[in-house]
Motif scaffolding. Structure first.
Motif, PDB file in Angstrom:
ATOM      1  N   TYR A  36      -2.745   6.832 -14.030  1.00  0.00           N
ATOM      2  CA  TYR A  36      -2.695   5.577 -13.159  1.00  0.00           C
ATOM      3  C   TYR A  36      -1.782   4.121 -13.926  1.00  0.00           C
ATOM      4  O   TYR A  36      -1.056   3.550 -13.630  1.00  0.00           O
ATOM      5  CB  TYR A  36      -3.817   4.606 -12.811  1.00  0.00           C
TER       6      TYR A  36
ATOM      7  N   LYS B  15       5.548   3.289 -12.504  1.00  0.00           N
ATOM      8  CA  LYS B  15       5.315   3.766 -11.540  1.00  0.00           C
ATOM      9  C   LYS B  15       6.468   5.052 -11.073  1.00  0.00           C
ATOM     10  O   LYS B  15       7.715   4.482 -11.704  1.00  0.00           O
ATOM     11  CB  LYS B  15       5.516   2.500 -10.759  1.00  0.00           C
TER      12      LYS B  15
ATOM     13  N   ARG C 194      -1.088   4.383  -5.429  1.00  0.00           N
ATOM     14  CA  ARG C 194      -1.180   3.201  -6.532  1.00  0.00           C
ATOM     15  C   ARG C 194      -1.951   2.351  -5.917  1.00  0.00           C
ATOM     16  O   ARG C 194      -2.275   1.419  -6.837  1.00  0.00           O
ATOM     17  CB  ARG C 194       0.185   3.122  -7.067  1.00  0.00           C
ATOM     18  N   ASN C 195      -2.459   2.215  -4.566  1.00  0.00           N
ATOM     19  CA  ASN C 195      -1.996   0.780  -4.527  1.00  0.00           C
ATOM     20  C   ASN C 195      -4.004   0.414  -4.833  1.00  0.00           C
ATOM     21  O   ASN C 195      -4.680  -0.163  -3.738  1.00  0.00           O
ATOM     22  CB  ASN C 195      -2.504   0.772  -2.943  1.00  0.00           C
ATOM     23  N   GLY C 196      -4.918   1.313  -5.387  1.00  0.00           N
ATOM     24  CA  GLY C 196      -6.388   0.977  -5.930  1.00  0.00           C
ATOM     25  C   GLY C 196      -6.984   1.492  -4.721  1.00  0.00           C
ATOM     26  O   GLY C 196      -8.517   1.016  -4.855  1.00  0.00           O
TER      27      GLY C 196
ATOM     28  N   SER D 120      -8.224   2.679 -10.518  1.00  0.00           N
ATOM     29  CA  SER D 120      -6.861   1.412 -10.303  1.00  0.00           C
ATOM     30  C   SER D 120      -8.023   0.470 -11.290  1.00  0.00           C
ATOM     31  O   SER D 120      -7.514  -0.059 -11.795  1.00  0.00           O
ATOM     32  CB  SER D 120      -6.623   0.767  -9.483  1.00  0.00           C
TER      33      SER D 120
ATOM     34  N   GLU E 115      -7.246  -0.850 -14.709  1.00  0.00           N
ATOM     35  CA  GLU E 115      -7.086  -2.450 -15.296  1.00  0.00           C
ATOM     36  C   GLU E 115      -7.270  -2.670 -16.358  1.00  0.00           C
ATOM     37  O   GLU E 115      -7.031  -2.956 -17.123  1.00  0.00           O
ATOM     38  CB  GLU E 115      -6.621  -3.085 -13.977  1.00  0.00           C
TER      39      GLU E 115
END
Length: 143
Positions: A18, A22, A70-72, A127, A131
Motif C-alpha cells: 500500500y 501508486k 488502493r481506495n481503502g 490503508s 497511513e
C-alpha cells in the motif's frame, strides 16, 4: 487464539505494498528482505493474496506485486481469509445430540466472540494501518 505466521507476513506485506508508489510493482526479493524472510516462503503467501484478488502480479525483469484496490477497502479480514481460509475457529468435539439440548453452550459462546472479532477485522483496513505507519515514520523504505 493464534494465527499462523503467514498471516503476520501477509498483513505486513499488504501494508508495504500500500505504501509503494501508486502503479509501481514491488519485487518479492524486496518484500522478503524487509521482513527478513525467504523469498520462496513469501511467494507462497503472495500467491494466496493474488488468488484472492487483493494484489496482482506483474511478470518480467521489473515485475513484482502491487495492490489491486488502493481506495481503502481491503480489510484485515479479507487478508486473513485469503491466507487462513474462512472456517470458524472453534468446534466442539463433544456429542450434544440430546433431545432437550440446543447445541453446545460453550461453542455458542465462542462463536459469539468470534463474530465480534470478525466485525472488528472487517472494519480494520490495510490503508488505515499503512497511513499510520507512514505518519509515525515507521514505514520501511522499499526502494
Amino acid at each position: 487464539m493464534k494465527y499462523s505466521s503467514a498471516t503476520n507476513y501477509g498483513l505486513h506485506t499488504m501494508a508495504y505494498l500500500y505504501l509503494a508508489p501508486k502503479g509501481e510493482s514491488v519485487g518479492v526479493d524486496v518484500l522478503a528482505k524487509v521482513q527478513d524472510l525467504s523469498p520462496t516462503y513469501l511467494s507462497k503467501i503472495l500467491t494466496k493474496l493474488v488468488k484472492a484478488g487483493l494484489i496482482e502480479s506483474t511478470p518480467g525483469a521489473k515485475g513484482g506485486y502491487r495492490i489491486v484496490k488502493r481506495n481503502g477497502d481491503i480489510s484485515f479480514l479479507q487478508v486473513i481469509q485469503a491466507i487462513e481460509g474462512s472456517n470458524q475457529l472453534f468446534h466442539c468435539s463433544l456429542d450434544h445430540d440430546h433431545p432437550h439440548n440446543e447445541g453446545c453452550l460453550i461453542e455458542q459462546a465462542m462463536l459469539r466472540a468470534e463474530e465480534q472479532m470478525v466485525r472488528q477485522l472487517e472494519q480494520t483496513f490495510i490503508s488505515d494501518i499503512a497511513e499510520q505507519m507512514k505518519a509515525s515514520q515507521k514505514a520501511v523504505d522499499l526502494n
